[in-house]
Motif scaffolding. Structure first.
Motif, mmCIF file in Angstrom:
data_model
loop_
_atom_site.group_PDB
_atom_site.id
_atom_site.type_symbol
_atom_site.label_atom_id
_atom_site.label_comp_id
_atom_site.label_asym_id
_atom_site.label_seq_id
_atom_site.Cartn_x
_atom_site.Cartn_y
_atom_site.Cartn_z
ATOM 1 N N ARG A 92 0.831 -1.200 0.000
ATOM 2 C CA ARG A 92 0.000 0.000 0.000
ATOM 3 C C ARG A 92 0.868 1.253 0.000
ATOM 4 N NH1 ARG A 92 -2.725 -2.667 4.331
ATOM 5 N NH2 ARG A 92 -2.202 -0.949 5.731
ATOM 6 N N VAL A 93 1.894 1.248 0.836
ATOM 7 C CA VAL A 93 2.764 2.418 0.932
ATOM 8 C C VAL A 93 3.491 2.660 -0.386
ATOM 9 C CG1 VAL A 93 4.863 3.317 2.009
ATOM 10 C CG2 VAL A 93 3.065 2.322 3.423
ATOM 11 N N GLU A 94 3.987 1.582 -1.012
ATOM 12 C CA GLU A 94 4.703 1.750 -2.280
ATOM 13 C C GLU A 94 3.786 2.336 -3.344
ATOM 14 O OE1 GLU A 94 7.457 -0.726 -5.486
ATOM 15 O OE2 GLU A 94 6.696 -1.730 -3.689
ATOM 16 N N GLY A 95 2.543 1.853 -3.398
ATOM 17 C CA GLY A 95 1.593 2.393 -4.365
ATOM 18 C C GLY A 95 1.298 3.855 -4.112
ATOM 19 N N LEU A 96 1.119 4.222 -2.852
ATOM 20 C CA LEU A 96 0.849 5.616 -2.504
ATOM 21 C C LEU A 96 2.050 6.500 -2.815
ATOM 22 C CD1 LEU A 96 -1.020 5.050 0.881
ATOM 23 C CD2 LEU A 96 -2.041 5.825 -1.260
ATOM 24 N N GLU A 97 3.242 5.983 -2.580
ATOM 25 C CA GLU A 97 4.446 6.765 -2.862
ATOM 26 C C GLU A 97 4.621 7.010 -4.356
ATOM 27 O OE1 GLU A 97 7.613 4.655 -0.941
ATOM 28 O OE2 GLU A 97 7.402 5.809 0.918
ATOM 29 N N LEU A 98 4.131 6.089 -5.173
ATOM 30 C CA LEU A 98 4.215 6.267 -6.621
ATOM 31 C C LEU A 98 3.151 7.229 -7.138
ATOM 32 C CD1 LEU A 98 4.989 2.647 -7.869
ATOM 33 C CD2 LEU A 98 6.505 4.624 -7.930
ATOM 34 N N GLY A 99 2.198 7.592 -6.261
ATOM 35 C CA GLY A 99 1.217 8.595 -6.656
ATOM 36 C C GLY A 99 -0.228 8.154 -6.637
ATOM 37 N N ALA A 100 -0.509 6.895 -6.255
ATOM 38 C CA ALA A 100 -1.905 6.468 -6.159
ATOM 39 C C ALA A 100 -2.599 7.257 -5.047
ATOM 40 C CB ALA A 100 -1.987 4.971 -5.877
ATOM 41 N N ASP A 101 -3.902 7.491 -5.206
ATOM 42 C CA ASP A 101 -4.642 8.294 -4.235
ATOM 43 C C ASP A 101 -5.324 7.450 -3.169
ATOM 44 O OD1 ASP A 101 -4.625 11.183 -5.432
ATOM 45 O OD2 ASP A 101 -4.989 9.849 -7.116
ATOM 46 N N ASP A 102 -5.639 6.213 -3.498
ATOM 47 C CA ASP A 102 -6.315 5.343 -2.542
ATOM 48 C C ASP A 102 -6.083 3.903 -2.974
ATOM 49 O OD1 ASP A 102 -7.823 4.531 -0.398
ATOM 50 O OD2 ASP A 102 -9.726 5.347 -1.125
ATOM 51 N N TYR A 103 -6.400 2.967 -2.094
ATOM 52 C CA TYR A 103 -6.237 1.560 -2.424
ATOM 53 C C TYR A 103 -7.467 0.785 -1.971
ATOM 54 C CZ TYR A 103 -5.305 0.880 2.530
ATOM 55 O OH TYR A 103 -5.425 0.865 3.893
ATOM 56 N N LEU A 104 -7.676 -0.349 -2.612
ATOM 57 C CA LEU A 104 -8.788 -1.229 -2.267
ATOM 58 C C LEU A 104 -8.286 -2.660 -2.370
ATOM 59 C CD1 LEU A 104 -11.797 -1.321 -1.537
ATOM 60 C CD2 LEU A 104 -12.317 -1.359 -3.981
ATOM 61 N N ALA A 105 -8.386 -3.401 -1.270
ATOM 62 C CA ALA A 105 -7.898 -4.775 -1.241
ATOM 63 C C ALA A 105 -8.962 -5.731 -1.772
ATOM 64 C CB ALA A 105 -7.498 -5.158 0.182
ATOM 65 N N LYS A 106 -8.534 -6.673 -2.604
ATOM 66 C CA LYS A 106 -9.430 -7.723 -3.085
ATOM 67 C C LYS A 106 -9.564 -8.796 -2.006
ATOM 68 C CE LYS A 106 -7.746 -7.260 -7.871
ATOM 69 N NZ LYS A 106 -7.097 -7.978 -8.986
#
Length: 234
Positions: A92-106
């Motif tokens: 999650r942190v890596e995705g946010l650091e790359l610029g994603a705004d939010d995450y959703l777990a499957k």
């Protein structure tokens, strides 16, 4: 917000059943949907036309979601919702650091997906009441225009994601005030956000890195250890 049917969402996932499910959920919610079966196809679609939001699976063969996210973010502030089958903090942190705004777990429910999509669109394209869009704010060399959602330092544009912009605008509107992580999370992500305060830290880290390119060692966004953040010119 503008009518839902005018929002166009790019869905990127290498698994057909997942893309089909996302399309059904989103179309039922009233949104336009374009699908991409992988990272390379997603970037090709991205170059052909503009989208209001990208839903992006991270774990794909070939050009993965990390690469797609980084490529899109290098030239656009479009909101990105990342999907991950792994709920680990590092992903999650890596995705946010790359610029994603939010995450959703499957796996996820349609109600949660639509709630997150609506929240991202609202926060990215609507102005909060407190923004007073006509009022441009200048603090030294820094100029923030809420109406255009633009940021300039010494007349050079700083490209920020929607969340980075909202964080900066919140801080610069009240220079010297210390905002706790909890307060920033509530004000910018909303009371219904299911993440934790480390999301604020990740986006603030990215914001400070972008400002460092202009301010170097005199970054006006300061960390107040153990409390939160403030805007204060050196």
């Amino acid at each position: 917000m503008k009518p839902k049917e005018t929002y166009h969402i790019l869905v990127v996932d290498d698994e057909f059943p997942m893309r089909q499910m996302l399309r059904i959920y989103l179309q039922h919610g009233g949104y336009q949907v374009t699908e991409a079966a992988g990272g390379a196809e997603a970037l090709n679609q991205w170059r052909k036309q503009s989208y209001d939001l990208v839903i992006l699976d991270l774990m794909m063969p070939g050009t993965d979601g990390w690469t797609v996210c980084e490529t899109i973010r290098s030239s656009s502030a479009v909101p990105i919702l990342m999907l991950t089958a792994r709920a680990g903090l590092e992903d999650r942190v890596e995705g946010l650091e790359l610029g994603a705004d939010d995450y959703l777990a499957k796996p996820f429910e349609a109600k949660e997906l639509l709630a997150r999509v609506q929240a991202l669109l609202r926060r990215s394209y609507d102005f909060p009441v407190s923004y007073e869009p006509s009022q441009e704010i200048e603090r030294g060399a820094l100029r923030v225009n809420p109406e255009k959602r633009s940021v300039y330092v010494s007349e050079e544009e700083v490209v920020l994601t929607p969340k980075e912009f909202e964080l900066l605008h919140t801080l610069i509107a009240k220079p010297g005030r210390v905002f706790s992580r909890e307060l920033l999370l509530q004000q910018i992500w909303g009371m219904d956000y299911m993440g934790d305060v480390r999301t604020v830290d990740t986006h603030m880290k990215n914001l400070r890195l972008k400002l460092n390119a202009f301010y170097h060692e005199k970054n006006p966004v300061h960390t107040v250890w153990g409390v939160g953040y403030k805007f204060e010119e050196s």
